[in-house]
Design an enzyme around this catalytic site. Structure first.
Site, PDB file in Angstrom:
ATOM      1  N   LYS A  64       0.810  -1.221   0.000  1.00 20.42           N
ATOM      2  CA  LYS A  64       0.000   0.000   0.000  1.00 20.42           C
ATOM      3  C   LYS A  64       0.840   1.266   0.000  1.00 20.42           C
ATOM      4  O   LYS A  64       0.367   2.320  -0.414  1.00 20.42           O
ATOM      5  CB  LYS A  64      -0.926   0.020   1.230  1.00 20.42           C
ATOM      6  CG  LYS A  64      -2.080  -0.960   1.137  1.00 20.42           C
ATOM      7  CD  LYS A  64      -3.159  -0.609   2.146  1.00 20.42           C
ATOM      8  CE  LYS A  64      -4.294  -1.604   2.101  1.00 20.42           C
ATOM      9  NZ  LYS A  64      -5.269  -1.367   3.181  1.00 20.42           N
ATOM     10  N   LYS A  94      -9.001 -13.307  -5.885  1.00 18.54           N
ATOM     11  CA  LYS A  94     -10.094 -13.258  -4.925  1.00 18.54           C
ATOM     12  C   LYS A  94     -10.978 -12.034  -5.186  1.00 18.54           C
ATOM     13  O   LYS A  94     -10.461 -10.962  -5.503  1.00 18.54           O
ATOM     14  CB  LYS A  94      -9.470 -13.160  -3.524  1.00 18.54           C
ATOM     15  CG  LYS A  94     -10.413 -13.440  -2.395  1.00 18.54           C
ATOM     16  CD  LYS A  94      -9.658 -13.492  -1.073  1.00 18.54           C
ATOM     17  CE  LYS A  94     -10.594 -13.172   0.069  1.00 18.54           C
ATOM     18  NZ  LYS A  94      -9.890 -12.996   1.341  1.00 18.54           N
ATOM     19  N   LYS A  98     -13.205  -5.606  -3.083  1.00 22.30           N
ATOM     20  CA  LYS A  98     -13.818  -4.319  -3.435  1.00 22.30           C
ATOM     21  C   LYS A  98     -12.774  -3.367  -3.998  1.00 22.30           C
ATOM     22  O   LYS A  98     -13.104  -2.444  -4.714  1.00 22.30           O
ATOM     23  CB  LYS A  98     -14.521  -3.699  -2.225  1.00 22.30           C
ATOM     24  CG  LYS A  98     -13.663  -3.580  -1.000  1.00 22.30           C
ATOM     25  CD  LYS A  98     -14.498  -3.652   0.275  1.00 22.30           C
ATOM     26  CE  LYS A  98     -13.634  -4.043   1.455  1.00 22.30           C
ATOM     27  NZ  LYS A  98     -14.328  -4.762   2.487  1.00 22.30           N
TER      28      LYS A  98
END
Ligand code: TRP
Length: 329
Positions: A111, A192, A195
């Site tokens: 991130k 997977k 969102k």
């Protein structure tokens, strides 16, 4: 009953993977565990976000969990920022966790990579998550693969704390949810469902109306063969659809293969779309009722915060005493 704890980010938009992979198990856990579930709004602040929509997204996420079957009487459902013990314990654990172990977290590396500015909060995300778990004397944490490293850190920090200050914190175990399905992205059935993935078309949302659900499921990626067979290695798309169908229908996959023998991929997709629409209908109905009555959601969250505080405040008293802080009279 053993205590189970899990957290979910307040995106306000849960998808089919969240429900079939995790939340469905949470609903079952309410009867077999002392079950504690937290909408982690403080974690949502670690990345750039819109302050004008955070409160609403938090309430919507809680309403979706209630609509999916969490019962405020049988579990503890609360908002992380409503229980200050989480942030207080985070500070104390910050003084136990090491810079080196946080720097090694793969989610942080992913991130923060390429970002111009990275908040200390993003770096500290795993310690806040450890505090979430440890301030509830949690026995078990159901986690997906992507959160395993964070749970390992929580265990390490708890063990180090106990070693340094005496037995104080419960060391949690990871739990593999017995009924968790691994639902993949319909457009990219090797990843997977998520969102954050850039694939709205591959991600059916719990609140998508029936025509949108049908459209997303009918455009699912399948392979070039024609046989309906469960084979995740070679037929990822078809296997994913079979897995979804198996869960929402409560039918074992071999039975589905038998009943769909000779059918085409189009038939499979229509069958899955209809089954998903039927499965989500009661959730959508309950959500609509809660949306009309936000006070009911707030009431459930107030009850949850009271229950969560009474446990967490007790843990924090032990922690303050073990770490040598002067008691407030
Ligand atoms: N980091 C978790 C996720 O993104 C959410 C979370 C926060 C959590 N605190 C937790 C999960 C404590 C389990 C236990 O999915």
């Amino acid at each position: 009953m053993p205590r189970v704890f899990s957290g979910i980010q307040p995106t306000g938009e849960l998808h089919l993977g969240n429900l079939l992979g995790a939340i469905r198990q949470w609903v079952v856990d309410q009867d077999t565990h002392d079950a504690v579930f937290c909408v982690v709004d403080l974690h949502a602040m670690t990345a750039p976000y819109d302050p004008a929509s955070l409160a609403d997204a938090t309430r919507r996420t809680a309403a979706l969990l209630l609509a999916a079957g969490l019962d405020p009487q049988r579990c503890t459902l609360f908002v992380q920022s409503h229980v200050p013990a989480h942030t207080e314990l985070t500070w104390i654990l910050n003084c136990v966790a090491s810079f080196g172990e946080l720097r090694r977290m793969t989610q942080f590396k992913d991130k923060s990579g390429g970002q111009e500015s990275v908040s200390v909060g993003l770096f500290d995300y795993p310690v806040l998550m450890a505090a979430d778990i440890l301030c509830h004397d949690t026995d078990r944490v159901p986690v997906g693969d992507d959160q395993r490293q964070h749970l390992e850190l929580a265990r390490d920090v708890a063990q180090r704390f106990n070693h340094r200050f005496g037995e104080t914190l419960v060391v949690p175990e990871p739990a593999i949810p017995p009924i968790g399905a691994r639902v993949m992205d319909l457009q990219d059935p090797t990843s997977k469902m998520s969102k954050s993935a850039d694939s709205p078309q591959g991600t059916p949302l719990l609140l998508d109306p029936p025509d949108v659900l049908t459209k997303k499921i009918r455009s699912a990626v399948t392979d070039s063969g024609r046989e309906i067979r469960y084979d995740p290695e070679n037929k990822a798309g078809v296997s994913n659809l079979l897995e979804i169908l198996s869960v929402v229908r409560g039918t074992p996959i071999p039975d589905l293969e038998a009943s769909l023998a000779g059918a085409g991929y189009g038939d499979l997709k229509s069958t899955v779309a209809d089954a998903v629409i039927e499965y989500l209908a009661p959730v959508q109905e309950r959500y609509a009722a809660l949306e009309d009555d936000p006070a009911r959601v707030d009431e459930a969250l107030a009850l949850g915060a009271a229950k969560a505080s009474s446990v967490a405040d007790g843990v924090l008293r032990r922690v303050r005493s073990a770490t040598g802080l002067l008691t407030r009279q």
